[in-house]
Design an enzyme around this catalytic site. Structure first.
Site, PDB file in Angstrom:
ATOM      1  CB  CYS A  14      41.676 108.965  28.516  1.00 29.91           C
ATOM      2  SG  CYS A  14      43.088 109.942  29.081  1.00 29.91           S
ATOM      3  CG  HIS A  42      39.242 109.707  32.883  1.00 28.51           C
ATOM      4  ND1 HIS A  42      39.401 108.375  32.568  1.00 28.51           N
ATOM      5  CD2 HIS A  42      40.449 110.286  32.659  1.00 28.51           C
ATOM      6  CE1 HIS A  42      40.647 108.155  32.181  1.00 28.51           C
ATOM      7  NE2 HIS A  42      41.301 109.299  32.232  1.00 28.51           N
ATOM      8  CD  GLU A  63      36.277 106.897  33.574  1.00 31.15           C
ATOM      9  OE1 GLU A  63      37.490 106.631  33.507  1.00 31.15           O
ATOM     10  OE2 GLU A  63      35.678 107.518  32.666  1.00 31.15           O
ATOM     11  N   GLY A 114      31.582  81.768  55.703  1.00 32.26           N
ATOM     12  CA  GLY A 114      30.716  82.606  56.522  1.00 32.26           C
ATOM     13  C   GLY A 114      30.612  84.015  55.986  1.00 32.26           C
ATOM     14  N   GLY A 115      31.399  84.314  54.959  1.00 34.26           N
ATOM     15  CA  GLY A 115      31.368  85.641  54.358  1.00 34.26           C
ATOM     16  C   GLY A 115      30.271  85.778  53.319  1.00 34.26           C
ATOM     17  CB  VAL A 116      29.159  88.794  51.435  1.00 31.22           C
ATOM     18  CG1 VAL A 116      28.102  89.128  50.387  1.00 31.22           C
ATOM     19  CG2 VAL A 116      28.961  89.659  52.673  1.00 31.22           C
ATOM     20  CG  ASP A 117      32.441  87.420  48.114  1.00 34.14           C
ATOM     21  OD1 ASP A 117      31.536  88.278  47.994  1.00 34.14           O
ATOM     22  OD2 ASP A 117      33.640  87.716  48.213  1.00 34.14           O
ATOM     23  CB  SER A 118      31.575  81.369  50.533  1.00 33.74           C
ATOM     24  OG  SER A 118      31.379  81.729  51.878  1.00 33.74           O
ATOM     25  CB  SER A 119      26.810  83.370  52.410  1.00 29.65           C
ATOM     26  OG  SER A 119      27.639  83.166  53.528  1.00 29.65           O
TER      27      SER A 119
END
Length: 509
Positions: free
Chosen positions: A79, A167, A169, A222-227
Site C-alpha cells: 500500500c 493488503h 495480511e 499470576g498471569g500468563v506473561d509473568s509466569s
C-alpha cells in the site's frame, strides 16, 4: 544467527497483522519505525514496507533511508510502501478518483512472476487507500491489476523489489497468505524454523550467557506473561531467580492465595506481600484513570523495591513485557500519544538502579501461550485471560474504596465462574466486570432500591491490538444478570458492553 524479516512501520493499523502472518509461517520478524531502521546484517532475509495513514504527497510524508536494502535485499512495499517506491523513484501517485476501499478482484497479468506464483486469477483482495499509482518508472513491470487499479502490483526490473496496492495480511484477501508465503519463503528463502521449541532453546541459552551468575528479581502477577517469563528464567538461572507477588488489594476474589498455590511444585522461589492498606490509602478520593494508574504503578514500585532490597546483590529486574506493550509505547514519529500508561513498559528500572531483562518482549500473547506449553506450564495458568496491571482499580470507575472493590470482586467471580461453567471461557480473549459510578432505581421484593450498575465485558482477540465484543448467548447473560442482582448486595442493574477496539479500548479506563 536467527534469520528474520524486517517490517518498516509507517503507522498503518495493519502493520501488526503483517508480522503475525509472517510468524505464522514459523519465520521470525521484527517491526521497526521507518525512521529507526536497525542494522541490516546477514540475519535479515528481506524487508517489508507497511501501509500508512499518510499520503506520499504530504509534505511530512514518511521517507525511509533504504540504503543497503533496496536493490540488495528482497523488498516488498504494501500500500503506502508500494506508492512510496513508485513516487520516490520517478513514478506518479495521485488521489484516486474515488477512495479505493474494500474488496476487489485482482487479475494476475504475469503468472510466472515469483510473487504471483500459484495465485488464482482473479482472486479477491482488500483495498484501503485514498491515493493510487498513476504511472511507474520504465523499469517497473505491472504484474497484477484490478478493474479500477491498473498498477495493483508491480516488480522493479533488475531488483527483487515488488509493490502491491492491496493488503494481503487481512483475511478479506483470500490468497493473501499465499502471496506473503511466496515473498517470505520463496523469494527471501526463509527456512521456517522459528518454533516455540526453538524460541525456548535459543532464549534460555541467551539468558544464561547474558545473566551468568547474577541474581534476578521478577514481579509475578499470576498471569500468563509473568509466569512464562519466570519459568524461562528459572530454566536458565535456577535459584538465582527471586519472584515477588504483591497483593495490592485490587486482585480478583481469592486470587492472591490461589496464585501462590498455583506456583507450588513449579520450583519457583516466590514471596507474597500483602499491601492493601497502602494502595487504598493512596487511592482515596482519586477518580482520574491516569492518576490511578500512576499511583498504583508508583506504589507497586515502592513495595516491590522494599522487598527486592532485602535480597543481596540483585543485578537484574525481569519484566513480562510483550510485543503489543512495546508497539503501543512507540510510534513512527517517536513516543506515541498516550492512550493509557502501560504497566509493563518503563517505571521500574530508573528507580531501582537495576539492569532490565525482558525475555518475552518480542512475542505476541498467543505466542507467549505456545511457548508456555512448550515449557510444560499448567494449562490453568496459560489459559487465564489477560488481567490489567492496575487490577480492579481501573474497573471501578470513580473512587476506589475497599467496599466498591469488594462489590466488584463478587460480581467478577460470578461472571468468570459462569463463563467457565458454561464452557464459554475458552472462546473469550478477556472478560471482566466494570463497576460504574452510576446508581439507578430498582425494585427488589416490594421495596424501591437505588443501587449500583455493573457492565459486563467480553471480547475476542488474538493479541489485544484489536478486539471484537463476543456474542454471548442471551440466556447466559440473563442467568448471569439474575445471579449478580440476587447475590451481590449493592447492585440492581447489569448491562453488557458491545463496543469493539477500536474505537473503544478493552478496558474502560
Amino acid at each position: 544467527m536467527q534469520e528474520k524479516i524486517i517490517i518498516l512501520d509507517f503507522g498503518s493499523q495493519y502493520t501488526q497483522l503483517i508480522a503475525r502472518r509472517v510468524r505464522e509461517m514459523n519465520v521470525y520478524c521484527e517491526i521497526h519505525p521507518f525512521n529507526k531502521i536497525p542494522p541490516i546484517d546477514n540475519s535479515v532475509r528481506g524487508v517489508i514496507l507497511s501501509g500508512s495513514p499518510y499520503s506520499v504527497r504530504d509534505e511530512a510524508a514518511p521517507s525511509p533511508d533504504l540504503t543497503g536494502i533496496k536493490g540488495v535485499l528482497p523488498l516488498l512495499g504494501v500500500c503506502y510502501g508500494a506508492q512510496y517506491l513508485a513516487s520516490a523513484f520517478g513514478g506518479e501517485v495521485q488521489p484516486a478518483p474515488s477512495r479505493e476501499y474494500g474488496r476487489a478482484m485482482l487479475s494476475v497479468a504475469d503468472g510466472t512472476d515469483e510473487l504471483m506464483h500459484g495465485l488464482p486469477s482473479p482472486t479477491q483482495v482488500w483495498m484501503s487507500h485514498g491515493d493510487t499509482i498513476t504511472s511507474v518508472p520504465e523499469n517497473y513491470r505491472i504484474v497484477a491489476s484490478t478493474e479500477d487499479v491498473r498498477v495493483a502490483a508491480y516488480r522493479i526490473g533488475g531488483e527483487r523489489t515488488w509493490g502491491i496496492q492491496f493488503h494481503p495480511e487481512v483475511y478479506h484477501s483470500t490468497d493473501g497468505a499465499a502471496l506473503l508465503r511466496n515473498f517470505v519463503v520463496g523469494i527471501c528463502g526463509c527456512s521456517q524454523t522459528w518454533t516455540s521449541e526453538s524460541f525456548v532453546e535459543t532464549t534460555v541459552a541467551e539468558l544464561r550467557e547474558k545473566l551468568g551468575d547474577d541474581k534476578v528479581v521478577l514481579g509475578l502477577s499470576g498471569g500468563v506473561d509473568s509466569s512464562v517469563a519466570a519459568v524461562l528464567l528459572h530454566r536458565a538461572i535456577g535459584s538465582n531467580l527471586y519472584c515477588i507477588f504483591v497483593d495490592s488489594g485490587l486482585l480478583r476474589k481469592n486470587e492472591f492465595d490461589e496464585v501462590l498455590e498455583s506456583y507450588k511444585g513449579m520450583g519457583l522461589n516466590v514471596k507474597g506481600v500483602k499491601a492493601h492498606k497502602r494502595f487504598f490509602d493512596d487511592l482515596k478520593g482519586v477518580t482520574d484513570p491516569e492518576k490511578k494508574r500512576k499511583i498504583i504503578g508508583r506504589d507497586f514500585v515502592e513495595v516491590f523495591n522494599i522487598e527486592a532490597q532485602q535480597i543481596q546483590n540483585v543485578g537484574w529486574l525481569a519484566q513480562g513485557t510483550i510485543y503489543p506493550d512495546v508497539i503501543e509505547s512507540v510510534s513512527v514519529n517517536g513516543p506515541s500519544a498516550t492512550i493509557k500508561s502501560h504497566h509493563n513498559v518503563g517505571g521500574l528500572p530508573e528507580k531501582m538502579n537495576l539492569k532490565v531483562v525482558e525475555p518475552l518482549r518480542l512475542l505476541f500473547k498467543d505466542e507467549v501461550r505456545r511457548v508456555g506449553r512448550a515449557l510444560g506450564i499448567d494449562a490453568k495458568i496459560l489459559n487465564r485471560h489477560p488481567f490489567p496491571g492496575p487490577g480492579l482499580a481501573i474497573r471501578v470507575l470513580g473512587e476506589v474504596t475497599p467496599e466498591r472493590v469488594s462489590i466488584l470482586q463478587e460480581v467478577d467471580k460470578i461472571f468468570i465462574d459462569s463463563l467457565q461453567n458454561a464452557g464459554l471461557y475458552g472462546n473469550v480473549w478477556q472478560a471482566g466486570a466494570i463497576l460504574l459510578p452510576v446508581k439507578s432505581v430498582g425494585v427488589m421484593g416490594d421495596e424501591r432500591t437505588y443501587e449500583s450498575c455493573v457492565a459486563l465485558r467480553a471480547v475476542a482477540s488474538t493479541d489485544g491490538m484489536t478486539a471484537d465484543w463476543v456474542h454471548l448467548p442471551y440466556e447466559f447473560l440473563a442467568d448471569v444478570s439474575n445471579e449478580i442482582i440476587n447475590k451481590v448486595k449493592g447492585v440492581n442493574r447489569v448491562v453488557y458492553d458491545i463496543s469493539s477496539k477500536p474505537p473503544a479500548t478493552i478496558e474502560w479506563e
